[in-house]
Design an enzyme around this catalytic site. Structure first.
Site, PDB file in Angstrom:
ATOM      1  N   GLY A  11       0.840  -1.207   0.000  1.00 19.12           N
ATOM      2  CA  GLY A  11       0.000   0.000   0.000  1.00 19.12           C
ATOM      3  C   GLY A  11       0.870   1.249   0.000  1.00 19.12           C
ATOM      4  NE  ARG A  72      -1.085  -5.139  -1.087  1.00 19.61           N
ATOM      5  CZ  ARG A  72      -1.704  -4.009  -0.786  1.00 19.61           C
ATOM      6  NH1 ARG A  72      -2.572  -3.488  -1.620  1.00 19.61           N
ATOM      7  NH2 ARG A  72      -1.452  -3.382   0.346  1.00 19.61           N
ATOM      8  CG  ASP A 103       2.959  -6.621   7.886  1.00 20.27           C
ATOM      9  OD1 ASP A 103       2.404  -6.109   6.892  1.00 20.27           O
ATOM     10  OD2 ASP A 103       2.348  -7.327   8.707  1.00 20.27           O
ATOM     11  CB  THR A 125       1.978   1.126   6.261  1.00 21.48           C
ATOM     12  OG1 THR A 125       0.591   0.921   6.576  1.00 21.48           O
ATOM     13  CG2 THR A 125       2.769   0.820   7.517  1.00 21.48           C
ATOM     14  CG  ASP A 127      -2.577   0.274   7.727  1.00 18.77           C
ATOM     15  OD1 ASP A 127      -3.454   1.106   7.450  1.00 18.77           O
ATOM     16  OD2 ASP A 127      -2.275  -0.683   6.988  1.00 18.77           O
ATOM     17  CG  ASP A 129       0.297  -2.268  10.328  1.00 16.71           C
ATOM     18  OD1 ASP A 129       1.243  -1.626   9.831  1.00 16.71           O
ATOM     19  OD2 ASP A 129      -0.408  -3.048   9.655  1.00 16.71           O
ATOM     20  NE  ARG A 171      -2.331  -4.136   6.478  1.00 18.01           N
ATOM     21  CZ  ARG A 171      -1.329  -4.754   5.898  1.00 18.01           C
ATOM     22  NH1 ARG A 171      -1.540  -5.379   4.765  1.00 18.01           N
ATOM     23  NH2 ARG A 171      -0.127  -4.749   6.407  1.00 18.01           N
ATOM     24  NE  ARG A 211     -22.761  14.121  29.567  1.00 21.35           N
ATOM     25  CZ  ARG A 211     -22.052  14.864  28.719  1.00 21.35           C
ATOM     26  NH1 ARG A 211     -22.144  16.181  28.729  1.00 21.35           N
ATOM     27  NH2 ARG A 211     -21.246  14.298  27.850  1.00 21.35           N
TER      28      ARG A 211
HETATM   29  P1  ADP Z   1       2.430  -4.179   2.719  1.00 20.16           P
HETATM   30  O1  ADP Z   1       3.897  -4.133   2.439  1.00 20.16           O
HETATM   31  O2  ADP Z   1       1.790  -2.829   2.631  1.00 20.16           O
HETATM   32  O3  ADP Z   1       2.122  -4.934   3.997  1.00 20.16           O
HETATM   33  P2  ADP Z   1       1.519  -6.511   1.163  1.00 20.16           P
HETATM   34  O4  ADP Z   1       1.240  -7.344   2.348  1.00 20.16           O
HETATM   35  O5  ADP Z   1       0.540  -6.513   0.047  1.00 20.16           O
HETATM   36  O6  ADP Z   1       1.734  -4.968   1.517  1.00 20.16           O
HETATM   37  O7  ADP Z   1       2.938  -6.971   0.590  1.00 20.16           O
HETATM   38  C1  ADP Z   1       3.515  -6.306  -0.504  1.00 20.16           C
HETATM   39  C2  ADP Z   1       4.288  -7.270  -1.379  1.00 20.16           C
HETATM   40  O8  ADP Z   1       5.384  -7.852  -0.640  1.00 20.16           O
HETATM   41  C3  ADP Z   1       3.515  -8.479  -1.878  1.00 20.16           C
HETATM   42  O9  ADP Z   1       2.701  -8.204  -2.987  1.00 20.16           O
HETATM   43  C4  ADP Z   1       4.650  -9.418  -2.252  1.00 20.16           C
HETATM   44  O10 ADP Z   1       5.220  -9.054  -3.500  1.00 20.16           O
HETATM   45  C5  ADP Z   1       5.673  -9.123  -1.153  1.00 20.16           C
HETATM   46  N1  ADP Z   1       5.535 -10.155  -0.107  1.00 20.16           N
HETATM   47  C6  ADP Z   1       4.586 -10.240   0.859  1.00 20.16           C
HETATM   48  N2  ADP Z   1       4.740 -11.349   1.620  1.00 20.16           N
HETATM   49  C7  ADP Z   1       5.807 -12.003   1.109  1.00 20.16           C
HETATM   50  C8  ADP Z   1       6.480 -13.231   1.427  1.00 20.16           C
HETATM   51  N3  ADP Z   1       6.055 -14.013   2.434  1.00 20.16           N
HETATM   52  N4  ADP Z   1       7.551 -13.570   0.687  1.00 20.16           N
HETATM   53  C9  ADP Z   1       7.981 -12.799  -0.336  1.00 20.16           C
HETATM   54  N5  ADP Z   1       7.390 -11.637  -0.686  1.00 20.16           N
HETATM   55  C10 ADP Z   1       6.327 -11.241   0.009  1.00 20.16           C
END
Ligand code: ADP
Length: 319
Positions: A11, A72, A103, A125, A127, A129, A171, A211
């Protein structure tokens, strides 16, 4: 290190551009070449790369979104995708990578580091988080956007006797809702980290009405549930007329606040410094206004905690 790369992933968040600018300028300041990878890990697989110069990052510090675009990329979760990404990096002679994102993006960065490719994570992000940092890039801007929207809703709320429910992003984290609740004097804040029920909220609404309160503002975090469903329940159970606003993606856009620009600048530069020292697999963050860095694996194994003292305060102030 002679050449590094930078990408934004997952994001987007306001202030990411300030972080990109900082990575590029800080690296060039130290005689390191920088390559920008478009569309996050997807661009790494596709070889969508460009060399960044000092001027490439001119006039972006004030802009929302990310000039490197984001995406993504499911393919990057596979071994094949990760090896393809490393192939691209090696083809360009890029020796280290700064990954700006949340994350999910850090999991990608961690996978590359595990395969011997040095990465540093920068938390971006709205968020807020991510463990190991008090604030993530974009949170402050999103909070201000929410606050402005609620001020406007309050203007119309004072003209009618109604209950207003505002659903905000975050989230699984309630930070945006909680901070907005305090900043905007909401009557109730519903966050996934606390266990307020609809009955608690109705009790508060009724006490307020007794109130002589003419309107109420309730902020609900998306991680708690749907604002629309909650409004329907309030109408049914409390017989109060309600209106719902789902702020949605307006929260992700807009010019970054000064605070997010400064945070992006500090964290981007810190990431370059860590790569220059020869470290890898770290995430930079800010704690007690000090720049810190943590093992990215540790960050990913921890859970983000909300400040429950702030939550109690928001309740005390909205009696
Ligand atoms: P954010 O970084 O905002 O949390 P996402 O969770 O959509 O967003 O993760 C962003 C991108 O990071 C994913 O589309 C993917 O390319 C990569 N990614 C996420 N999880 C993994 C993983 N377990 N192993 C390798 N790449 C990952």
């Amino acid at each position: 290190m002679k050449r590094i790369g930078v990408l934004t992933s997952g994001g987007d968040a306001p202030g990411m551009n300030a972080a990109i600018r900082s990575v590029v300028r800080k690296a060039i300041y130290h005689g390191i070449e920088v390559y920008g990878i478009n569309y996050g890990f997807q661009g790494l697989i596709d070889g969508d790369i460009r060399k960044m110069e000092l001027g490439s990052v001119g006039d972006i510090i004030q802009r929302g979104g990310t000039m490197l675009y984001s995406a993504r990329c499911e393919d990057f979760k596979t071994e094949e995708g990760q090896l393809k990404g490393i192939e691209t990096l090696e083809h360009y002679g890029i020796e280290g990578l700064v990954v700006i994102g949340g994350d999910g993006s850090f999991r990608g960065a961690e996978k590359l580091t595990e395969r011997g490719y040095p990465c540093i994570g920068v938390p971006g992000t709205i968020d807020n988080d991510i463990p190991g940092t008090d604030f993530t890039i974009g949170f402050d801007t999103a909070l201000n956007t929410i606050s402005e929207a609620i001020d406007k809703i309050r203007d119309t709320a004072t003209s009618h006797e109604r209950t207003y429910i505002i659903e905000v992003m975050g989230r699984d984290a309630g930070d945006l809702a909680l901070w907005a609740g305090l900043a905007d004097g909401a009557e109730s804040v519903l966050i996934p980290e606390a266990e307020d029920t609809i009955e608690d909220v109705i009790d508060r609404l009724k006490r307020g009405n007794e109130r002589g309160k003419r309107h109420s503002i309730i902020i609900i975090a998306e991680g708690y549930g749907s604002g629309v469903d909650f409004a329907r329940e309030i109408e049914e159970k409390a017989k109060l007329e309600t209106r719902v606003t789902v702020l949605g993606h307006t929260q992700r856009g807009g010019s970054p606040s000064a605070s997010d620009r400064v945070l992006g600048s500090r964290l981007g530069a810190a990431a370059v410094d860590i790569l220059r020292k020869g470290s890898a697999g770290r995430m930079v963050g800010i704690q007690n206004n000090e720049i810190v860095d943590h093992d990215i694996v540790e960050v990913l194994s921890q859970k983000h905690h909300i400040d429950l003292d702030m939550y109690r305060l928001s309740k005390e102030l909205s009696i």
